[in-house]
Design a protein around this motif. Structure first.
Motif, PDB file in Angstrom:
ATOM      1  N   ARG A   1       0.748  -1.217   0.045  1.00 16.52           N
ATOM      2  CA  ARG A   1       0.088  -0.010  -0.118  1.00 16.52           C
ATOM      3  C   ARG A   1       0.963   1.165  -0.196  1.00 16.52           C
ATOM      4  O   ARG A   1       2.020   1.288   0.709  1.00 16.52           O
ATOM      5  CB  ARG A   1      -1.034  -0.004   1.237  1.00 16.52           C
ATOM      6  N   GLY A   2       0.415   2.318  -0.632  1.00 19.40           N
ATOM      7  CA  GLY A   2       1.074   3.503  -0.446  1.00 19.40           C
ATOM      8  C   GLY A   2       2.092   3.799  -1.301  1.00 19.40           C
ATOM      9  O   GLY A   2       2.890   4.791  -1.279  1.00 19.40           O
ATOM     10  N   THR A   3       2.209   3.318  -2.361  1.00 15.22           N
ATOM     11  CA  THR A   3       3.155   3.274  -3.608  1.00 15.22           C
ATOM     12  C   THR A   3       2.739   4.264  -4.622  1.00 15.22           C
ATOM     13  O   THR A   3       3.535   4.441  -5.445  1.00 15.22           O
ATOM     14  CB  THR A   3       3.848   2.094  -4.023  1.00 15.22           C
ATOM     15  N   GLY A   4       1.639   4.961  -4.490  1.00 19.45           N
ATOM     16  CA  GLY A   4       1.005   5.733  -5.602  1.00 19.45           C
ATOM     17  C   GLY A   4       0.515   5.001  -6.954  1.00 19.45           C
ATOM     18  O   GLY A   4       0.747   5.603  -8.003  1.00 19.45           O
ATOM     19  N   LYS A   5      -0.011   3.792  -6.757  1.00 13.92           N
ATOM     20  CA  LYS A   5      -0.223   3.111  -7.842  1.00 13.92           C
ATOM     21  C   LYS A   5      -1.544   3.398  -8.659  1.00 13.92           C
ATOM     22  O   LYS A   5      -1.334   3.509 -10.007  1.00 13.92           O
ATOM     23  CB  LYS A   5      -0.522   1.563  -7.515  1.00 13.92           C
ATOM     24  N   SER A   6      -2.401   4.183  -8.215  1.00 11.31           N
ATOM     25  CA  SER A   6      -3.528   4.988  -8.667  1.00 11.31           C
ATOM     26  C   SER A   6      -3.388   6.141  -9.330  1.00 11.31           C
ATOM     27  O   SER A   6      -4.056   6.898  -9.991  1.00 11.31           O
ATOM     28  CB  SER A   6      -4.808   4.673  -7.789  1.00 11.31           C
ATOM     29  N   HIS A   7      -2.355   6.854  -8.706  1.00 12.03           N
ATOM     30  CA  HIS A   7      -2.121   8.255  -8.754  1.00 12.03           C
ATOM     31  C   HIS A   7      -2.067   8.822 -10.320  1.00 12.03           C
ATOM     32  O   HIS A   7      -2.760   9.540 -10.709  1.00 12.03           O
ATOM     33  CB  HIS A   7      -0.749   8.689  -8.220  1.00 12.03           C
ATOM     34  N   LEU A   8      -1.446   7.991 -11.044  1.00 15.08           N
ATOM     35  CA  LEU A   8      -1.138   8.292 -12.460  1.00 15.08           C
ATOM     36  C   LEU A   8      -2.426   8.287 -13.228  1.00 15.08           C
ATOM     37  O   LEU A   8      -2.692   8.988 -14.010  1.00 15.08           O
ATOM     38  CB  LEU A   8      -0.186   7.323 -13.216  1.00 15.08           C
TER      39      LEU A   8
END
Length: 683
Positions: A232-239
């Protein structure tokens, strides 16, 4: 300016004047207004695309005023509606969706921030912006209020007068991208791309930087299917949520076939037709409303087409699935496979997995923190996403023709996945199709593509399907290139024997030990070049290992024809290095393994994958007996060897090998050094 420019900033601000923005400015507005990042960047790109402090300060005031006046905070919806009634119209920034109201044969729009579901909108506006029918998009909207219509029964007083999408106009952006790219080196451009999505590359490892670039491939490659699972928390959905308006994020829950593909009742095309990328967030919680939903998606992921009713529909949208491991990757592999977090109808379906072009190892990316965010310049998200959208119409698979040869372990779908990944990575790093792609860039993309497709194949093999048993992915560059193998790092620990062949000149050897030293695993690395003689790189070199190298060298010089044909070993200089992997350090009695490494480097042929070599050698060419062959085999099994090359003199003693150990390894006996070489080479 508080932020100090570095060399990449200096290049970027000159090469992309008017198209860059300082990413720390974007964060000033993050969380303050109920809009995604790319909306704020759209305005910053319009008013703050400058390096001049005064212009930036003035632009920030304008952006802040625009967002303050046009975005609707929680609890302010009635205030905006009252303003519309008072003035006759109001301007706002909101996500606009639309639907067809069959009872009145007209379209109605929804503005969620105002809690309005029945806003009048013209048919022409809807057809000019069809994405509002499938998920919607952010726009600057002028909303009118008609008091006369309000008095009518079931009247709909609110109407959209005009709207402007929050993105750059569809003008030619690629020539600007091509020209700007020419000013950067490859590494500078990679760093600039990563900064453009808000991350500081200097705080990433080279491995993590590669993964960040791989995340971008679905935006530039049509029908690209990617899975990313990790902590969790690695920015998977940010992009997929914040950077591009061409992407749509579906959070965990029901995914309807009508919304994803086509609504049979209205004929309206679904998300895969309207967006470049459809991303399933929290994939473990996603399910379809129909039993055949996964099968429809499986067919679409294979061909880019789906059939609903009598019509076959083609779309370009890629499918991305992101989710979390509840445990670390090593534990996940021990208890199952790396597709474990997928929904039950997908996780064990090897046919579904076969449609996935790449599995991105999310565990290789750090958790997103304030320190990881960049304060430097990057491309304005609207410009970047528009460029990515237009790059989808191109292909770079032609760069592989004649120069890249893929190994025999790759199936047709493997080849397709690898080619699409390479095409996407090259479009990102070298966007101009007329520019020459350097060999090092091609090999970088090739190795990354093979690894991420092999990760899919390894999970299929774990599930137990015999058709996926060969996972030794390899490639060669050019007609005379050496075959190289690509592994997935998480499968092997540093001190275990890989099932993949090592590069030419490298062998796994097991020393039987002696005296006070136990048997031990080593890797012998030999490189050859012009010159003569042998140089041991280990300093100081252990005396037993020096003796093994001396015996191997003399045997190579004495019997070149039977070992390496017409090559003259005295015309080559050899550099030898010994790497120890446990408590044994002397490298005693490993002469046969060293000789095989010499021959492998000269022949440019790899030793078989998973093979451990054992056996000492004397100056006359005789094989020295092994006093403890059972212990040697036991350590080979412990270190993950699939087979072991043993002197024939050890055969009788190995009859005492316990059955459970004998079943775990293949023992290859050799009579002499030539026999050992023939059985060791991966031919």
């Amino acid at each position: 300016m508080n932020q100090r420019l570095d060399s990449v900033d200096s290049i970027a601000t000159k090469a992309f004047e008017g198209y860059v923005v300082r990413k720390d400015l974007v964060r000033k507005f993050k969380g303050q207004y109920p809009v995604p990042t790319y909306v704020a960047e759209f305005l910053l790109g319009r008013y703050c695309a400058s390096v001049d402090d005064e212009e930036i300060a003035e632009g920030l005031k304008i952006v802040e005023r625009q967002l303050g006046e046009k975005t609707v905070r929680a609890g302010e919806h009635e205030l905006f509606k009252a303003r519309a009634k008072e003035k006759g119209h109001v301007k706002l920034i909101d996500i606009v969706t639309a639907r067809l109201d069959a009872t009145t044969d007209s379209f109605l729009a929804t503005l969620p921030s105002l809690q309005l579901k029945d806003v009048r909108i013209s048919e022409q506006t809807v057809h000019a912006n069809e994405r509002m029918l499938t998920g919607g998009f952010y726009a600057e909207v002028e909303l009118s209020y008609d008091p006369i219509i309000a008095l009518e029964k079931n009247g709909r007083p609110f109407g959209i007068v005009s709207l402007r999408e929050i993105q750059l106009s569809k003008r030619e952006v690629l020539p600007t991208l091509y020209r700007g790219r020419e000013a950067f080196s490859v590494e500078e451009w990679k760093a600039f791309l990563i900064r453009s999505v808000g991350i500081e590359p200097e705080r990433l490892t080279p491995r993590a930087s590669d993964m960040m670039l791989l995340r971008m491939v679905p935006f530039v490659e049509r029908n690209y299917n990617l899975v990313e699972l990790g902590p969790r928390g690695t920015g998977k959905s940010h992009l997929f949520q914040q950077v591009s308006p061409y992407a749509h994020l579906i959070s965990g829950g029901k995914a309807t076939v009508a919304r994803m593909f086509v609504n049979n009742a209205s004929g309206q095309r679904g998300l895969v037709c309207q967006y470049d990328v459809v991303c399933f967030d929290e994939i473990s919680g996603v399910s379809f409303d129909q039993k055949d939903g996964v099968n429809i998606m499986k067919g679409y992921m294979e061909s880019g087409e789906f059939s609903r009713g009598k019509e076959s529909i083609r779309a370009d949208g890629g499918i991305v699935m992101v989710g979390n491991f509840d445990v670390d990757v090593q534990h996940q592999q021990r208890v199952g496979h790396l597709f474990g977090p997928l929904p039950s109808e997908m996780r064990d379906d090897t046919a579904f997995m076969d449609r996935i072009h790449a599995y991105l190892p999310g565990w290789d990316l750090p958790k997103v923190s304030r320190e990881l965010l960049t304060d430097h310049f990057g491309l304005v998200s609207d410009f970047l996403s528009e460029c990515w959208n237009q790059l989808r119409r191109q292909s770079r698979q032609n760069v592989l023709q004649g120069s890249v040869h893929l190994g025999g372990a790759l199936s047709g779908r493997d080849t397709t996945g690898v080619q699409k990944t390479i095409s996407g990575l090259i479009k990102l790093v070298s966007p101009n199709p007329d520019a020459q792609v350097p060999d090092e860039v091609l090999e970088w993309a090739l190795r990354l593509a093979l690894e991420c497709r092999r990760r899919v194949k390894e999970q299929q093999k774990r599930i137990g399907s015999a058709e996926f048993r060969n996972t030794q992915f390899s490639y060669s560059l050019g007609d005379d290139g050496v075959e190289k193998f690509v592994a997935t790092p998480e499968l092997y620990s540093e001190n275990s024997i890989s099932s993949d062949p090592l590069p030419p000149g490298q062998t796994w050897v097991i020393s039987p030990g002696g005296g006070d030293e136990n048997p031990g695993l080593y890797q012998v690395n030999v490189t050859e070049g012009p010159g003569s003689g042998v140089k041991i790189l280990n300093q100081p070199a252990p005396a037993p290992f020096k003796e093994s190298v001396r015996c191997a060298e003399q045997n190579l010089y004495a019997r070149p024809t039977e070992l390496i044909g017409d090559r003259d070993p005295r015309q080559h200089e050899f550099s030898v290095q010994l790497r120890a992997f446990d408590s044994a350090k002397t490298g005693s009695a490993v002469g046969v393994g060293v000789l095989l490494a010499f021959c492998s480097s000269l022949l440019q042929k790899s030793i078989k994958g998973g093979l451990a070599v054992t056996g000492g050698l004397n100056l006359g060419g005789s094989i020295e007996p092994i006093f403890n062959p059972v212990a040697v085999v036991e350590i080979a099994i412990e270190k993950g060897a699939l087979s072991i090359l043993m002197p024939i003199g050890s055969r009788r003693q190995l009859n005492d090998l316990p059955d459970d150990l004998a079943a775990k390894i293949t023992i290859l006996y050799y009579l002499d050094t030539r026999d050992a070489l023939l059985k060791a080479l991966a031919i």
